[in-house]
Design a protein around this motif. Structure first.
Motif, PDB file in Angstrom:
ATOM      1  N   UNK A   1     -14.725 -49.156  15.269  1.00 40.42           N
ATOM      2  CA  UNK A   1     -15.292 -50.330  14.585  1.00 40.42           C
ATOM      3  C   UNK A   1     -14.220 -51.182  13.890  1.00 40.42           C
ATOM      4  N   UNK A   2     -13.259 -50.514  13.275  1.00 47.56           N
ATOM      5  CA  UNK A   2     -12.214 -51.253  12.547  1.00 47.56           C
ATOM      6  C   UNK A   2     -11.424 -52.195  13.456  1.00 47.56           C
ATOM      7  N   UNK A   3     -11.303 -51.794  14.727  1.00 45.36           N
ATOM      8  CA  UNK A   3     -10.639 -52.661  15.704  1.00 45.36           C
ATOM      9  C   UNK A   3     -11.311 -54.037  15.757  1.00 45.36           C
ATOM     10  N   UNK A   4     -12.615 -54.040  15.478  1.00 51.65           N
ATOM     11  CA  UNK A   4     -13.381 -55.294  15.525  1.00 51.65           C
ATOM     12  C   UNK A   4     -13.689 -55.822  14.125  1.00 51.65           C
ATOM     13  N   UNK A   5     -12.961 -55.320  13.140  1.00 53.10           N
ATOM     14  CA  UNK A   5     -13.165 -55.798  11.772  1.00 53.10           C
ATOM     15  C   UNK A   5     -14.448 -55.305  11.126  1.00 53.10           C
TER      16      UNK A   5
ATOM     17  N   UNK B   1      -7.027 -49.323   6.542  1.00 51.49           N
ATOM     18  CA  UNK B   1      -5.952 -49.463   7.523  1.00 51.49           C
ATOM     19  C   UNK B   1      -6.481 -48.976   8.875  1.00 51.49           C
ATOM     20  N   UNK B   2      -6.608 -49.889   9.856  1.00 51.50           N
ATOM     21  CA  UNK B   2      -7.237 -49.508  11.123  1.00 51.50           C
ATOM     22  C   UNK B   2      -6.442 -48.453  11.899  1.00 51.50           C
ATOM     23  N   UNK B   3      -5.178 -48.241  11.519  1.00 50.82           N
ATOM     24  CA  UNK B   3      -4.414 -47.236  12.266  1.00 50.82           C
ATOM     25  C   UNK B   3      -4.257 -45.937  11.466  1.00 50.82           C
ATOM     26  N   UNK B   4      -4.721 -45.923  10.248  1.00 49.51           N
ATOM     27  CA  UNK B   4      -4.636 -44.696   9.449  1.00 49.51           C
ATOM     28  C   UNK B   4      -5.878 -44.597   8.576  1.00 49.51           C
ATOM     29  N   UNK B   5      -6.866 -43.866   9.085  1.00 49.99           N
ATOM     30  CA  UNK B   5      -8.168 -43.841   8.405  1.00 49.99           C
ATOM     31  C   UNK B   5      -8.362 -42.521   7.660  1.00 49.99           C
ATOM     32  N   UNK B   6      -9.546 -42.374   7.108  1.00 51.66           N
ATOM     33  CA  UNK B   6      -9.876 -41.184   6.324  1.00 51.66           C
ATOM     34  C   UNK B   6      -9.624 -39.885   7.129  1.00 51.66           C
ATOM     35  N   UNK B   7      -9.931 -39.919   8.432  1.00 50.79           N
ATOM     36  CA  UNK B   7      -9.696 -38.712   9.250  1.00 50.79           C
ATOM     37  C   UNK B   7      -8.225 -38.314   9.188  1.00 50.79           C
ATOM     38  N   UNK B   8      -7.321 -39.298   9.284  1.00 55.01           N
ATOM     39  CA  UNK B   8      -5.885 -38.989   9.216  1.00 55.01           C
ATOM     40  C   UNK B   8      -5.525 -38.414   7.857  1.00 55.01           C
ATOM     41  N   UNK B   9      -6.138 -39.001   6.821  1.00 56.20           N
ATOM     42  CA  UNK B   9      -5.838 -38.496   5.471  1.00 56.20           C
ATOM     43  C   UNK B   9      -6.306 -37.059   5.316  1.00 56.20           C
ATOM     44  N   UNK B  10      -7.464 -36.765   5.885  1.00 56.27           N
ATOM     45  CA  UNK B  10      -7.973 -35.392   5.761  1.00 56.27           C
ATOM     46  C   UNK B  10      -7.105 -34.433   6.582  1.00 56.27           C
ATOM     47  N   UNK B  11      -6.742 -34.851   7.801  1.00 54.82           N
ATOM     48  CA  UNK B  11      -5.907 -33.984   8.667  1.00 54.82           C
ATOM     49  C   UNK B  11      -4.559 -33.717   7.997  1.00 54.82           C
ATOM     50  N   UNK B  12      -3.916 -34.775   7.528  1.00 64.66           N
ATOM     51  CA  UNK B  12      -2.558 -34.615   6.974  1.00 64.66           C
ATOM     52  C   UNK B  12      -2.541 -34.247   5.497  1.00 64.66           C
ATOM     53  N   UNK B  13      -3.689 -34.371   4.856  1.00 67.45           N
ATOM     54  CA  UNK B  13      -3.761 -34.041   3.433  1.00 67.45           C
ATOM     55  C   UNK B  13      -4.483 -32.726   3.221  1.00 67.45           C
ATOM     56  N   UNK B  14      -5.767 -32.833   2.916  1.00 66.12           N
ATOM     57  CA  UNK B  14      -6.533 -31.644   2.531  1.00 66.12           C
ATOM     58  C   UNK B  14      -6.422 -30.485   3.525  1.00 66.12           C
ATOM     59  N   UNK B  15      -6.643 -30.778   4.827  1.00 67.19           N
ATOM     60  CA  UNK B  15      -6.622 -29.698   5.825  1.00 67.19           C
ATOM     61  C   UNK B  15      -5.282 -28.982   5.829  1.00 67.19           C
ATOM     62  N   UNK B  16      -4.217 -29.785   5.858  1.00 68.24           N
ATOM     63  CA  UNK B  16      -2.873 -29.216   5.939  1.00 68.24           C
ATOM     64  C   UNK B  16      -2.572 -28.397   4.681  1.00 68.24           C
ATOM     65  N   UNK B  17      -2.886 -28.989   3.543  1.00 68.59           N
ATOM     66  CA  UNK B  17      -2.601 -28.284   2.281  1.00 68.59           C
ATOM     67  C   UNK B  17      -3.378 -26.983   2.176  1.00 68.59           C
ATOM     68  N   UNK B  18      -4.646 -27.030   2.567  1.00 66.20           N
ATOM     69  CA  UNK B  18      -5.451 -25.816   2.408  1.00 66.20           C
ATOM     70  C   UNK B  18      -4.984 -24.724   3.355  1.00 66.20           C
ATOM     71  N   UNK B  19      -4.644 -25.105   4.583  1.00 69.16           N
ATOM     72  CA  UNK B  19      -4.175 -24.092   5.548  1.00 69.16           C
ATOM     73  C   UNK B  19      -2.853 -23.497   5.056  1.00 69.16           C
ATOM     74  N   UNK B  20      -1.993 -24.329   4.484  1.00 68.40           N
ATOM     75  CA  UNK B  20      -0.739 -23.798   3.932  1.00 68.40           C
ATOM     76  C   UNK B  20      -1.009 -22.817   2.790  1.00 68.40           C
ATOM     77  N   UNK B  21      -1.954 -23.211   1.944  1.00 69.06           N
ATOM     78  CA  UNK B  21      -2.370 -22.307   0.857  1.00 69.06           C
ATOM     79  C   UNK B  21      -2.836 -20.967   1.409  1.00 69.06           C
TER      80      UNK B  21
END
Ligand code: G6P
Ligand code: MN
Length: 439
Positions: A98-102, A277-297
Motif C-alpha cells: 500500500x505504501x508504494x501507492x501512498x 518509510x516505504x522501504x523500512x516498515x514496522x515489520x523491519x523494525x520488529x525483525x531487526x529490533x524486538x525479534x533479534x534482541x529477544x532471540x539474543x537474550x
C-alpha cells in the motif's frame, strides 16, 4: 485443572504467556501444557528457555512440544491461538505494497491488514480450529490471531463462534497506560465503557473502583503531558512512542471520547503515510529490533542459565489478559472484559451480525455482552464503513471473488481512488501467491 495448547508457540510472545500461566497457577491451574508450532526450532527454543521456570512453579507438569495436530489437540481444554500466517516476511509485504501507492501500510489496518493479511490468515485459523474441534469438541478456543476483526468475522461464518472467543490485547494495553497515568495500580482498576470494532473503537467512560468516571481527568492529563506511561513491554519501543505521541494529537481534534490508538490510521491517513518509510516498515523494525534482541537474550540465557535471573524481564498484559480470560471461562468468574463478539443488539443501531468490540462478562457458557444506547452518526458512519470493508474481505475469501476483494479495498477509508485499490489488489494477489485462494 486445565490442559492448554499454545498454537504459534515459537512466537516471542509465548514466554510471556507461559510466565503468566505460571504466575496465575492458583487461579488457573494446569494439568498439561502443549506447545504447537510448524517452526520446531523456534518452538523448542521457547520450550528450553521456559523449562527451569516451569519446574520452579510446578513439580511435575507435563510439557510437550509438537507439530502434529492429533498430539496437540487431543484432550485439551483451552487452545490459545496466536498464529501469524506467512510470518514477518509477509507482514512486510502487507505494509509495503500500500505504501508504494501512498496508502497506509499497516499490519491490521487499511488494505494490507484487513485484506492482504485477512485473506491469508482466514484459512490458517479455520484449519487450526477445525483440527482442535475434531480432537477436542468441547475445548474453548481463545483466538488472538490477527487481523482479529476479519478473522472473527470468518470464524463467525464458519463455526458460529461456538466456544470461540476472539480477543485483542490493545484495549488492555491502553488501559494499563491509562491506569498508570491516573496513579492506579493496574488495568483491572478501571472498568471501561467502550464501543466499536477491533482496532477501531472508543472509550466513552473509565470507572474506577469507587464508580467515578476518570475519563475527563485523563483526557486533561493527556492533553497537557501526552501519553506519559506506555505500560507494557511490547509497546515501548521508539516507533510505538511515536504512535503514542500522535495519539495525544487525535484527542485535541476529537474531544468527545478516547479513541483506540489505531484510529489514527483512518482519521489521519495521509499524515501517517508521510511519517512512514516505504522501504523500512514496522515489520523491519520488529525483525531487526524486538525479534533479534529477544532471540539474543534467549541464547545468552541458554548458554549460561545460572547467571541470568530470567530471560523475560517483565510480565506482559498480553499473557495476563489471555490467562485471566481463560480462568473466567473455566471457573465462571464473570470478569468484565473488552472482547470481540457478534453484535446482536449490544450496539443497538448497528446490524446484529457485525463482530463488535464491547465489554462483556465472561461466563463458562460464553461472553455476555453489555448492551448500551445507540451511537451517534459520526461513529456509526465510520464503523459501518469499516465493517463493510471487513465483511467484503471475508466474502472475497469464501466466494473466491476478485470483485469483492476490490470492493473491500475500494471502500476502505484509507483509499483515495479505485484505480489505486485495483493496483494494490493486483500486487497483493502476486505477493500472497499460494497463501490466497485463486480469486
Ligand atoms: C498490539 C495489537 C496487536 C498487534 C501488536 C503489534 O498489541 O493489539 O494486534 O499485533 O500490537 O505490535 P508490533 O510491536 O508487532 O508492531
Ligand atoms: Mn490487536
Amino acid at each position: 485443572k486445565n490442559t492448554v495448547v499454545i498454537v504459534g508457540a515459537g512466537s516471542t510472545h509465548t514466554p510471556g504467556i507461559i510466565q503468566s500461566l505460571l504466575q496465575k497457577k492458583e487461579e488457573f491451574p494446569l494439568k498439561k501444557l502443549i506447545l504447537f508450532d510448524i517452526d520446531e526450532e523456534r518452538m523448542n527454543m521457547v520450550k528450553s528457555i521456559m523449562t527451569q521456570f516451569i519446574e520452579e512453579a510446578y513439580e511435575n507438569l507435563e510439557v510437550i512440544s509438537t507439530s502434529d495436530y492429533k498430539e496437540a489437540f487431543t484432550d485439551v481444554d483451552f487452545v490459545f491461538a496466536q498464529i501469524r500466517q506467512g510470518g514477518l516476511k509477509m507482514r512486510s509485504c502487507d505494509e509495503k505494497i500500500p505504501l508504494k501507492y501512498g496508502v497506509v501500510g499497516q499490519e491490521t489496518c487499511g488494505p494490507g491488514g484487513s485484506i492482504s493479511y485477512g485473506i491469508r490468515s482466514i484459512p490458517a485459523v479455520i484449519e487450526i480450529i477445525r483440527q482442535a474441534k475434531k480432537y477436542s469438541p468441547n475445548c474453548w478456543i481463545l483466538n488472538y490471531s490477527n487481523p482479529a476483526a476479519v478473522v472473527a468475522e470468518a470464524t463467525r461464518r464458519e463455526f458460529g463462534n461456538e466456544r470461540i472467543l476472539n480477543i485483542c490485547d490493545m484495549p488492555v494495553a491502553i488501559l494499563l497506560s491509562y491506569s498508570k497515568m491516573l496513579g492506579l495500580k493496574d488495568w483491572t482498576e478501571l472498568d471501561p465503557e467502550y464501543f466499536g470494532l477491533n482496532h477501531f473503537g472508543w472509550f466513552t467512560a473509565l470507572y474506577d473502583k469507587t464508580g467515578k468516571d476518570r475519563l475527563p481527568e485523563l483526557r486533561k492529563l493527556i492533553l497537557e503531558n501526552g501519553m506519559t506511561a506506555c505500560s507494557d513491554k511490547h509497546h515501548k519501543d521508539k516507533d510505538w512512542q511515536k504512535t503514542w505521541k500522535q495519539y495525544a494529537e487525535i484527542i485535541k481534534d476529537y474531544p468527545e471520547y478516547l479513541p483506540n490508538s489505531y484510529l489514527q490510521y483512518y482519521l489521519y491517513s495521509s499524515d501517517v503515510v508521510k511519517k512512514m518509510d516505504p522501504s523500512y516498515t514496522r515489520a523491519d523494525m520488529v525483525i531487526n529490533g524486538r525479534e533479534k534482541e529477544m532471540i539474543e537474550e534467549y541464547q545468552k540465557y541458554l548458554a549460561n542459565p545460572s547467571e541470568y535471573k530470567s530471560p523475560i524481564q517483565e510480565f506482559t498484559v498480553f499473557g495476563d489478559f489471555i490467562v485471566d480470560a481463560a480462568a473466567s471461562i473455566a471457573y465462571n468468574k464473570g470478569y468484565r472484559y473488552l472482547v470481540i463478539v457478534e453484535n446482536n443488539g449490544a450496539i443497538p443501531n448497528l446490524p446484529s451480525d457485525v463482530m463488535v468490540e464491547v465489554p462483556a462478562y465472561l461466563r463458562s457458557w460464553g461472553p455476555e455482552a453489555i448492551s448500551r444506547k445507540p451511537i451517534s452518526t459520526f461513529y456509526k458512519g465510520l464503523i459501518e464503513n469499516q465493517a463493510a470493508s471487513e465483511k467484503l474481505a471475508v466474502d472475497a475469501y469464501f466466494e473466491n471473488s476478485y470483485d469483492k476483494a476490490l470492493q473491500a479495498i475500494a471502500i476502505n477509508k484509507t483509499i483515495p481512488s479505485t484505480n489505486i485499490a485495483k493496483a494494490i489488489l493486483d500486487d497483493f494477489i502476486e505477493a500472497n501467491g499460494e497463501y490466497w485462494p485463486r480469486l
